[in-house]
Write a protein that holds these residues in place. Structure first.
Motif, short mmCIF file in Angstrom:
data_model
loop_
_atom_site.label_atom_id
_atom_site.label_comp_id
_atom_site.label_asym_id
_atom_site.label_seq_id
_atom_site.Cartn_x
_atom_site.Cartn_y
_atom_site.Cartn_z
N GLU A 75 -1.70 11.17 11.40
CA GLU A 75 -2.02 10.25 10.32
C GLU A 75 -2.43 11.04 9.08
OE1 GLU A 75 -4.29 6.09 10.74
OE2 GLU A 75 -5.52 7.83 11.06
N ARG A 76 -1.56 11.06 8.08
CA ARG A 76 -1.81 11.95 6.94
C ARG A 76 -2.53 11.26 5.81
NH1 ARG A 76 1.93 16.22 8.04
NH2 ARG A 76 1.17 16.77 10.09
N THR A 77 -3.53 10.53 6.14
CA THR A 77 -4.31 9.86 5.12
C THR A 77 -5.76 9.88 5.56
OG1 THR A 77 -4.71 7.76 4.04
CG2 THR A 77 -3.63 7.67 6.17
N PRO A 78 -6.67 10.07 4.64
CA PRO A 78 -8.04 10.36 5.08
C PRO A 78 -8.89 9.15 5.41
CG PRO A 78 -7.87 10.58 2.71
CD PRO A 78 -6.50 10.24 3.19
N ASN A 79 -8.45 7.95 5.08
CA ASN A 79 -9.44 6.87 5.14
C ASN A 79 -8.92 5.59 5.77
OD1 ASN A 79 -12.11 6.42 4.73
ND2 ASN A 79 -11.86 5.59 2.66
N ALA A 80 -7.93 5.71 6.64
CA ALA A 80 -7.36 4.50 7.23
C ALA A 80 -8.40 3.77 8.08
CB ALA A 80 -6.14 4.86 8.07
N ARG A 81 -9.25 4.54 8.72
CA ARG A 81 -10.25 3.94 9.60
C ARG A 81 -11.18 3.01 8.81
NH1 ARG A 81 -13.03 5.28 14.57
NH2 ARG A 81 -14.42 3.52 14.85
N ALA A 82 -11.54 3.44 7.60
CA ALA A 82 -12.47 2.64 6.80
C ALA A 82 -11.85 1.30 6.46
CB ALA A 82 -12.83 3.39 5.52
N ALA A 83 -10.55 1.31 6.11
CA ALA A 83 -9.89 0.05 5.77
C ALA A 83 -9.92 -0.89 6.96
CB ALA A 83 -8.46 0.33 5.34
N LYS A 84 -9.68 -0.35 8.14
CA LYS A 84 -9.72 -1.17 9.34
C LYS A 84 -11.12 -1.73 9.56
CE LYS A 84 -6.12 1.45 11.60
NZ LYS A 84 -6.01 2.73 12.30
N GLU A 85 -12.12 -0.85 9.39
CA GLU A 85 -13.50 -1.28 9.62
C GLU A 85 -13.90 -2.38 8.64
OE1 GLU A 85 -15.34 -0.59 12.10
OE2 GLU A 85 -14.09 0.99 12.96
N MET A 86 -13.29 -2.38 7.44
CA MET A 86 -13.66 -3.37 6.45
C MET A 86 -12.96 -4.69 6.68
SD MET A 86 -13.67 -1.35 2.96
CE MET A 86 -14.37 0.25 2.97
N GLY A 87 -12.04 -4.67 7.60
CA GLY A 87 -11.30 -5.90 7.85
C GLY A 87 -10.06 -6.04 7.02
N LEU A 88 -9.64 -4.99 6.40
CA LEU A 88 -8.38 -5.03 5.66
C LEU A 88 -7.26 -4.73 6.63
CD1 LEU A 88 -9.45 -3.01 2.51
CD2 LEU A 88 -8.63 -5.36 2.48
N GLU A 89 -6.22 -5.51 6.57
CA GLU A 89 -5.08 -5.24 7.44
C GLU A 89 -4.13 -4.30 6.75
OE1 GLU A 89 -3.35 -8.90 8.75
OE2 GLU A 89 -5.36 -9.65 9.21
N LEU A 90 -3.74 -3.28 7.45
CA LEU A 90 -2.90 -2.26 6.81
C LEU A 90 -1.44 -2.70 6.83
CD1 LEU A 90 -4.52 0.99 8.22
CD2 LEU A 90 -4.86 -0.07 6.01
N ASN A 91 -1.16 -3.79 6.12
CA ASN A 91 0.22 -4.27 6.07
C ASN A 91 1.08 -3.31 5.30
OD1 ASN A 91 -0.50 -6.69 7.30
ND2 ASN A 91 -1.19 -7.50 5.34
N PRO A 92 2.15 -2.85 5.90
CA PRO A 92 3.04 -2.00 5.11
C PRO A 92 3.77 -2.85 4.08
CG PRO A 92 3.93 -2.36 7.30
CD PRO A 92 2.60 -3.02 7.27
N VAL A 93 4.24 -2.18 3.03
CA VAL A 93 4.87 -2.90 1.93
C VAL A 93 6.25 -3.38 2.37
CG1 VAL A 93 5.78 -2.69 -0.39
CG2 VAL A 93 3.65 -1.55 0.22
N ASN A 94 6.44 -4.67 2.19
CA ASN A 94 7.78 -5.24 2.38
C ASN A 94 8.23 -5.69 1.00
OD1 ASN A 94 9.90 -7.03 2.73
ND2 ASN A 94 9.21 -7.52 4.80
N LEU A 95 9.26 -5.06 0.50
CA LEU A 95 9.61 -5.28 -0.90
C LEU A 95 9.99 -6.73 -1.18
CD1 LEU A 95 11.56 -2.06 -1.86
CD2 LEU A 95 9.27 -2.74 -2.53
N ASP A 96 10.57 -7.38 -0.20
CA ASP A 96 10.93 -8.78 -0.41
C ASP A 96 9.69 -9.64 -0.58
OD1 ASP A 96 13.57 -8.27 -0.31
OD2 ASP A 96 13.74 -8.56 1.87
N ASP A 97 8.75 -9.47 0.37
CA ASP A 97 7.50 -10.23 0.26
C ASP A 97 6.77 -9.90 -1.02
OD1 ASP A 97 8.17 -11.19 2.66
OD2 ASP A 97 6.66 -10.08 3.82
N LEU A 98 6.86 -8.64 -1.37
CA LEU A 98 6.11 -8.16 -2.53
C LEU A 98 6.61 -8.83 -3.80
CD1 LEU A 98 3.99 -5.90 -3.27
CD2 LEU A 98 5.94 -4.54 -3.95
N SER A 99 7.90 -8.92 -3.93
CA SER A 99 8.43 -9.37 -5.21
C SER A 99 8.66 -10.89 -5.28
CB SER A 99 9.76 -8.65 -5.49
OG SER A 99 10.63 -8.87 -4.42
#
Lengths: 157, 519, 428, 358
Positions: free
Chosen positions: B371-395
């Motif tokens: 996992e090449r990112t330093p703070n994924a655990r914190a996002a999980k602990e905060m209750g943020l869902e790590l949804n990956p970007v789906n360009l269709d949903d995004l736009s």
């Protein structure tokens, strides 16, 4: 009021002193003007560009970088001069020399004379005796700032 | 207590230590430093440098502090004339076989030999013979250069490779004065931890091509920080040069070193982290830009934030926030993620929250994590869902898009990014690095690099580690937390709340109040 | 070293060299004829391991390798209740200059050593023994291997020796020519297949030795003495020597004496007697200058100091040591600087390079002496030698630092005038 | 014809005045250098010819002409430009009243060596000198710089204060030589006192002379009375001036020196009078006689006037290079508490003496 009068006497004494200087110096100047050489000169001034005073042996003048026998700079870019320089006028960049006995040589060596205060610390600090301030050059004025930035080529000359 | 503790006296200082403690460790507990070169707390003592000799009352010979375990009632002297004389003698031997090329040695300034010479030596060299001539530039690894003349044969490198990485690329060859460190038949040191050899080497025998000849150690300001390149959260020292006032571009990070934290990374860091720092300084965005009708206009923070707030505020007022989308990343600190969550999820009530993180790499089973990112655990602990970007949903049905971080560009190919982002009217990029996303967005807000901000990160094991800024922010950039707070102020939501959060420490404290994990 | 027939000279009852005159003693038949392997039979069949150990302790047998540590005591340090295997290592890495006793034992009577190995292993409970033999002794090693094969054939080695259920395998390991491997821990490292670097002590090999297992390390001569002790009893053995230092020692005399060679003499024989009575004095026309009494690492004795008993304690009393009992005689014609040069060169060459004082100190000393002998000696060089040697002494990881520094120290101190005269006239 | 003569006289006087001014700057440099054991300006050269630095004033002039004509922002450009001209003008005009020599006869016409022999010549000169204050005040005010303004106000205060002493010190003189006409004052100094001493103002009015000297020095605003300027420390009224405008202030300074010198000469040192020289030649008090041609006498007299003026210029420069600056309170103390009372004493004393003699 009485005190003031004493003060006036001192004023007169003062102007007599300056007047004496004037008369005496003028006398010698005049003699000179008529070609009569006396041992005493009318002024202590040295006419700088024409007359040059011999610099003391430890006088600190423009820096120069010394060379080895093979004409490479003696400097190993240890940056001690950079470290010790109080006016932060030296900038050195090191590069790897192919000779393993030298290893490090300065690819850039800049002395910004517009900052240099001629303290000579760089000379004292140099472990290789690569920098000296013994060129005797003291007429360093230039018309642009860029001319005052001495790089490796200029310093090795 | 009687059974557990051993009462000893070191230099008239009584200390009570556990059984099995060595004299060196006991002295450390007593606040004394016993010089040592070959000893390293992570390795089995070798006892070869002979500089840690101490005098023990009742023993005829001087004993090694690094390998001798204390016995109850021991009286140890670390500064007696005999000891000092012995250390001096050892130093004299070491110096006799050392090239003393400190001016060109990259270790100068942090070299143990220099330190000990200052402390115990200061003698005139009596060595009049010819010094041993050895190879000075030997490439033992892709980034490591061995100088055999400087080597004092402490064998820390050998022991690191045999005890820690267990790869055993280095060994001692030949004998006596001709002993030398070498690789086996030109097979180079090849593991992800080779950079530690530079830190380990007490002298300048092993140097690092990334740091070699670049600067001198005493110019560097050492700051404690956390490595952001994977989720391990290794503790590091960042050595930063404040730069020469007249020469542009000289203020920069020169190297990363391991910082001891036995809970996280022990005493090591991987080469991926160690040599990864140039990417942190490269391609930095430093200007606040508004692409007004296709032309770049340089803006001030106040203006651009109020412009943005004007676009968001009406939607917030009317509770019509479904057409706002945000993309975050987990390179943001705990504080930033918290503010992000507060503002966009809680206050604005956004549904379209996505995360764009760097692609995972492969872990090496020791420190480096996939996992090449330093703070994924914190996002999980905060209750943020790590949804990956789906360009269709995004736009889809999106009017305003705010992107944090440059990673979106790596995850999607440019053409599809362009297609989808073109559907959105207002696009804002808050990023520390240039990534190519700039060409698709209207507002570019430069964020500070991770080493330029203060905050905390949560590593994969859930350890919250604080760190502070190593260097001043690049150009006009600002840390995301400050951007977020200013934005919140401009939006006039919860004004009293956000104006209280002035510093990362305050935010962290506030987080602790709201989320138990960060307490 | 001219091989003379000196061992045949009878002075007293011999223990080790008794049958050296026999040309084929190394053949097991010849050995058995002379009463060989009777001690093994006695030990294995009649005695308990502890009984053997006690007997050896009582005999006052001190290690013949150089340090003189009582052998029985060494055995008793091996933990009895250890689930790890135990090992016996025989130190046959006879590297000390001037020493050649083990070579004679192994050449002429290898079965004596094998017997000693079997008894010692039985006593300590060892099932594998290694003979670490100096690489240069190739012929000797071959002879030893032959003897081992013969002994195994006869049932003295291998599974269940003499049907007692006691197993023992003996392996011969050839060294690669490093002096340091004569140091016991370096020997162990070397045996393990690593670089011959001494280990830190403690832990001692008796607890953590070969392959991290309890290990007994004995010299060849020490073990060769065991059969006699078992056979004839401890009091008899002790009676041969001194109260704390039983038995005989093989003195190897070298140098310009009439009959150089090995002499098995009781411990405590005076040095003068060894040189003048047994070795026949110096060759005609030569005058005694100095004697190195215990191998090259022993501090030198001047000609007027040779009225001394040759045992560990007496020699330690005059600041020298018995070491491996190799007596090196130096005559007046030999310049001390040459001796010094040889000594320094040897130790500079043989230093393993592990610890600083020895690695750099010995080469530094050698460099100074080389310079002196090349005629470029400077004032103060002799003092410098003394200073450097004292900086090495007692500060190294293994005893080699002492071994390297003591002779230099003693030479430089006792022959200071001679050495300084070399400085002045500039001749080596 | 008269107009032509007057014009010629004006041109001659102005040339004399300006050349002297120009070379006074040189003299200032050289004299100070000689006093201080230096050489002084000697570098300015024309084609490599240096002649003791005599070209220095030209170099200065060229430099000042080509310097930027700078007007500070928000200041009144007109007033800013006017100020130096005012200063210059009011000093320059003083020269008209100065008698350079006795009347000469050219082609049956009597020509006085004076441009304008007013009845109230002395008052005219004093008035014109006083008007110079406007230049100072204006420059200070027009600079839109509070430091310059303070300098201007300091200058005005100083000049007004010393004006009083200056005027009062001359009252005694006017009582002795009962005329305000400068030519008459010079004429009446031609006699002898006690048969040998020239009847110069300095001998008749010694106290008046001293007070006048001090007050006049203060009027020139030079060290030790340079509080309005205070070049390096307290910032003066012309801080915001550069180039030729500043040059005018500078010239005004030197012209004031000359005016003060001519006044000193005229009022106290017999003007063009040479001791014992009458229209026919020297008549020494011990009986000797030296007949001289008329034109020679005129030349002698004009020369004497010039020498006297030069001497006082020299003296003023000497004083300037001798003393440190007064403190402001000392300056005011000296003006009001010393010079003004002393000049009153002088007036009363002179009056009493005159009454006794008559």
């Amino acid at each position: 009021m009485i005190r003031s009068l004493g003060y006036f006497w001192e004023l007169i004494k003062g102007s007599l002193i300056t007047a004496r200087h004037f008369v005496v110096n003028m006398w010698f100047h005049t003699l000179k003007l008529f070609g009569i050489k006396t041992k005493r000169r009318g002024a202590v001034t040295i006419q700088y560009p024409e007359q040059k005073k011999a610099l003391a042996s430890r006088h600190r003048s423009l820096q120069r970088l010394l060379k080895r026998q093979d004409l490479k700079p003696r400097c190993v870019s240890c940056m001690l001069c950079v470290t010790v320089c109080p006016s932060e006028c030296i900038y050195v960049e090191a590069a790897e020399d192919p000779d393993p006995d030298i290893q490090k040589y300065p690819s850039t060596f800049i002395i910004d004379l517009s900052r240099c205060c001629f303290c000579g610390f760089c000379v004292e600090a140099c472990p290789e005796d690569a920098i000296r301030m013994d060129t005797g050059k003291i007429d360093l004025a230039q018309s642009t700032r860029q001319d005052l930035i001495y790089d490796l080529d200029k310093l090795l000359k | 207590m009687e059974s557990a503790g051993m009462k000893i006296v070191i230099d008239d200082r009584p200390v009570e230590v556990e059984e099995g403690t060595t004299i060196l460790q006991a002295a450390k507990q007593a606040g004394l430093h016993i010089p040592h070169l070959c000893f390293h707390p992570a390795f089995v003592p070798e006892g070869s440098c002979r500089i840690c000799l101490v005098e023990i009352e009742g023993l005829p010979k001087l004993e090694l502090a690094c390998a001798t375990a204390v016995r109850d009632g021991m009286k140890i002297s670390t500064q007696s004339p005999r000891v000092r004389e012995a250390r001096r003698g050892v130093l004299e031997f070491l110096m006799a076989d050392h090239p003393l090329d400190c001016p060109i040695c990259d270790k100068a300034g942090e070299c143990k030999l220099q330190d000990y010479y200052q402390e115990y030596g200061l003698f005139e060299g009596a060595f009049k013979e010819a010094k041993e001539k050895r190879d000075k530039i030997i490439k033992i690894a892709e980034k490591l250069i061995l100088d055999r003349e400087r080597c004092i044969l402490c064998t820390r490198c050998v022991r690191f490779l045999s005890e820690i990485t267990k790869t055993q690329e280095l060994g001692v060859f030949r004998r006596g004065i001709h002993s030398e460190i070498s690789t086996y038949e030109d097979a180079p040191v090849q593991n992800n931890y080779s950079g530690n050899l530079v830190d380990l080497c007490p002298v300048g025998a092993i140097t690092d091509t990334e740091f070699r000849f670049k600067t001198r150690t005493w110019f560097l300001a050492q700051s404690e920080s956390i490595c952001p390149l994977c989720s391990r959260g290794c503790n590091i020292y960042v050595d930063y040069h404040p730069g020469f006032t007249r020469i542009p571009g000289t203020a920069k990070i020169y190297r990363i070193r391991a910082r001891e934290n036995l809970e996280v990374n022990g005493r090591w860091i991987c080469d991926f982290g160690r040599y990864g720092f140039p990417s942190l300084e490269k391609d930095r965005g430093d200007k606040i830009l508004w692409k007004k009708e296709g032309r770049d206009t340089i803006m001030s923070w106040e203006k651009i934030l109020s412009l943005l707030a004007e676009k968001l505020r009406p939607r917030h007022r009317t509770k019509n926030t479904s057409n706002i989308a945000v993309v975050a990343n987990t390179w943001m600190t705990n504080e930033e993620l918290f503010l992000f969550k507060k503002i966009f999820k809680d206050d604005l009530g956004l549904k379209k929250i996505f995360f764009a993180d760097p692609r995972p790499g492969s872990g090496d089973g020791f420190l480096l994590q996939a996992e090449r990112t330093p703070n994924a655990r914190a996002a999980k602990e905060m209750g943020l869902e790590l949804n990956p970007v789906n360009l269709d949903d995004l736009s889809k049905n999106t009017d305003v898009l705010i992107i944090f971080g440059p990673f979106l560009a790596d995850l999607h190919d440019p053409s599809s990014l362009k297609n989808d982002l073109d559907k959105i009217r207002t696009k804002v990029l808050v990023s520390s690095h240039r990534s190519g996303l700039e060409s698709y967005v209207d507002f570019i807000l430069p964020a500070s690099g991770i080493l330029e901000k203060t905050g905390s990160l949560t590593n994969r094991d859930g350890l919250v580690q604080k760190f502070s800024a190593v260097c001043p922010p690049c150009g006009d950039s600002r840390p995301e937390w400050s951007v977020l707070i200013e934005l919140a102020k401009e939006l006039r939501i919860n004004a009293g709340y956000y104006s209280r959060l002035t510093q990362p420490e305050v935010i962290l404290k506030e987080m602790g109040k709201e989320i138990a994990f960060f307490r | 070293m001219a091989c003379s027939k000196a061992w045949t000279r009878h002075v007293d009852e011999k223990i080790l060299t008794e049958h050296f005159g026999l040309a084929n003693l190394y053949e097991i038949e010849a050995y058995l004829e002379r009463g060989g392997y009777r001690a093994v039979t006695k030990a294995l069949q009649e005695m308990t391991p502890d009984g053997i150990m006690d007997e050896v302790k009582k005999a006052g047998l001190r290690g013949r390798g150089g340090a003189g540590f009582p052998a029985g005591m060494k055995w008793s340090f091996v933990p009895k209740t250890s689930d790890k295997p135990k090992y016996l290592c025989v130190n046959a890495d006879e590297g000390e200059p001037g020493t050649f006793k083990d070579r004679y034992i192994l050449t002429h009577n290898p079965h004596l050593l094998i017997e000693g190995i079997i008894i010692a292993s039985f006593s300590v409970g060892i099932h594998a023994a290694y003979v670490y033999i100096r690489g240069e002794y190739e012929a000797v090693a071959q002879r030893l291997e032959q003897a081992l094969a013969q002994a195994a054939q006869k049932g003295y080695l291998g599974k269940s020796i003499l049907e007692t259920g006691f197993d023992l395998d003996v392996f011969v390991h050839r060294g690669a020519g490093a002096y340091i491997c004569g140091e016991e821990t370096a020997l162990l490292e070397s045996l393990e297949g690593k670089r011959g670097h001494p280990r830190l002590k403690p832990p001692f090999p008796a607890t953590v030795g070969l392959f991290q297992c309890p290990t007994v390390i004995n010299n060849v001569e020490t073990l060769a003495n065991i059969p006699a002790i078992i056979q004839k009893g401890a009091p008899w053995f002790l009676d041969k020597g001194l109260a704390k230092d039983g038995g005989t020692r093989i003195f190897g005399v070298s140098g310009p004496v009439v009959r150089p060679g090995i002499y098995e003499l009781p411990v405590g024989t005076s040095l003068r007697e060894i040189i003048y009575t047994h070795a026949g004095g110096l060759k005609p026309g030569k005058k005694l200058k100095a004697v190195i009494p215990g191998g090259m690492s022993a501090p030198i004795l001047k000609a007027d100091e040779i009225d001394i008993k040759m045992d560990f304690d007496s020699l330690a009393g005059v600041g020298s040591m018995l070491g491996s009992a190799a007596v090196i005689v130096i005559d007046e014609a030999t310049p001390i600087l040459d001796v010094l040069k040889k000594v320094a060169k040897f130790y500079a060459h043989e230093s393993c390079g592990q610890c600083t004082p020895c690695r750099i100190g010995t080469s530094w000393i050698h460099k100074i002496i080389k310079r002196m002998s090349a005629g470029h000696g400077e004032k103060g060089d002799v003092d410098e030698l003394v200073r450097l040697a004292s900086n090495i002494k007692g500060k190294t990881l293994c005893p080699m630092g002492d071994a390297a520094s003591l002779p230099v120290l003693s030479l430089a101190q006792k022959f200071k005038n001679e050495l300084e005269s070399c400085l002045k006239d500039g001749s080596g | 014809m008269d107009i032509v003569i007057v014009l010629i006289k004006i041109v001659l006087a102005l040339v004399w005045f300006l050349v002297l001014t120009l070379y006074l700057t040189w003299l200032e440099r050289k004299e100070s250098a000689v006093i201080q054991d230096r050489v002084g300006a000697n570098r300015a050269s024309i084609f490599g010819i240096r002649i003791l630095g005599l070209f220095q004033p030209f170099a200065d002039a060229i430099k000042m002409i080509f310097k930027e004509d700078f007007v500070p922002a928000f200041s009144k450009k007109f007033l800013h430009t006017l100020a130096p001209f005012l200063s210059f003008f009011f000093v320059a005009i003083c020269i008209t009243a100065m008698p350079f020599g006795n009347d000469i006869m050219v082609g049956g016409r009597t020509i006085s060596l004076q441009i304008f022999d007013a009845n109230v010549g002395l008052l005219f000169v004093l008035a014109m000198l006083s008007l110079g204050i406007y230049g100072i005040l204006l420059s200070g005010w027009a600079s839109n710089n509070r430091y310059s303004l303070l300098g201007g106000i300091r200058g005005a205060a100083q000049l007004i204060s010393y004006e009083v002493a200056l005027g009062l010190s001359l009252v005694g003189l006017i009582m002795v030589f009962p005329s305000l006409k400068l030519s008459e004052i010079v004429q009446s100094q031609g006699g002898l006192l006690f048969g040998f001493l020239p009847k110069w103002g300095v001998f008749l009015q010694p106290l008046g002379f001293i007070i006048f000297l001090f007050a006049a020095l203060a009027e020139t605003k030079r060290v030790p009375f340079d509080l309005p300027e205070g070049e390096s420390e307290i910032i003066g009224f012309f801080t915001e001036y550069g180039g030729l405008k500043w040059g005018l202030f500078m010239m005004t300074d030197f012209m004031e020196i000359i005016i003060v010198s001519t006044l000193l000469t005229t009022l106290f040192f017999g003007g063009w009078q040479v001791p014992w020289l009458s229209a026919d030649g020297f008549q020494f008090p011990w009986g000797g006689q030296w007949q001289m041609a008329r034109w020679l006498v005129i030349i002698f007299q004009v020369l004497a006037f010039n020498i006297k003026v030069f001497f006082f210029c020299w003296l003023q420069i000497l004083i300037r290079w001798t003393y440190p600056r007064f403190r402001y309170d000392q300056l005011m103390d000296m003006g009001w508490k010393l010079l003004v009372p002393l000049s009153l004493v002088n007036i009363v004393g002179t009056g009493l003496l005159l009454m006794v003699i008559k």
